[in-house]
Design a protein around this motif. Structure first.
Motif: not given
Length: 74
Positions: A66-71
């Motif tokens: 969940p710490w990753t981000r989708v542009p």
């Protein structure tokens, strides 16, 4: 840009580059020098913000991490 610089050099002019630091970022400039006078060149590219649809792989990755981000935009 390549054609412009090639033509300038074929006419005996030179191209000069310079890098300066402005607000903590490198700013690169280019000028054609004709008879000792520098004519700076500016190349700009207009871009548009296009909303991005996340891929199934990106959505799965975000579920597991969940710490990753989708542009948001392409």
């Amino acid at each position: 840009m390549h054609a412009l610089l090639t033509e300038a050099e074929s006419r005996g002019y030179t191209a000069e580059t310079q890098t300066d630091l402005q607000r903590g970022e490198a700013v690169h400039t280019l000028a054609i020098v004709i008879r000792g006078r520098a004519f700076p060149l500016v190349l700009t590219e207009r871009t548009a913000k296009v909303p991005r649809e996340p891929t199934p792989q990106e959505l799965r990755r975000q579920e597991h991490s969940p710490w990753t981000r989708v542009p948001k935009y392409d």
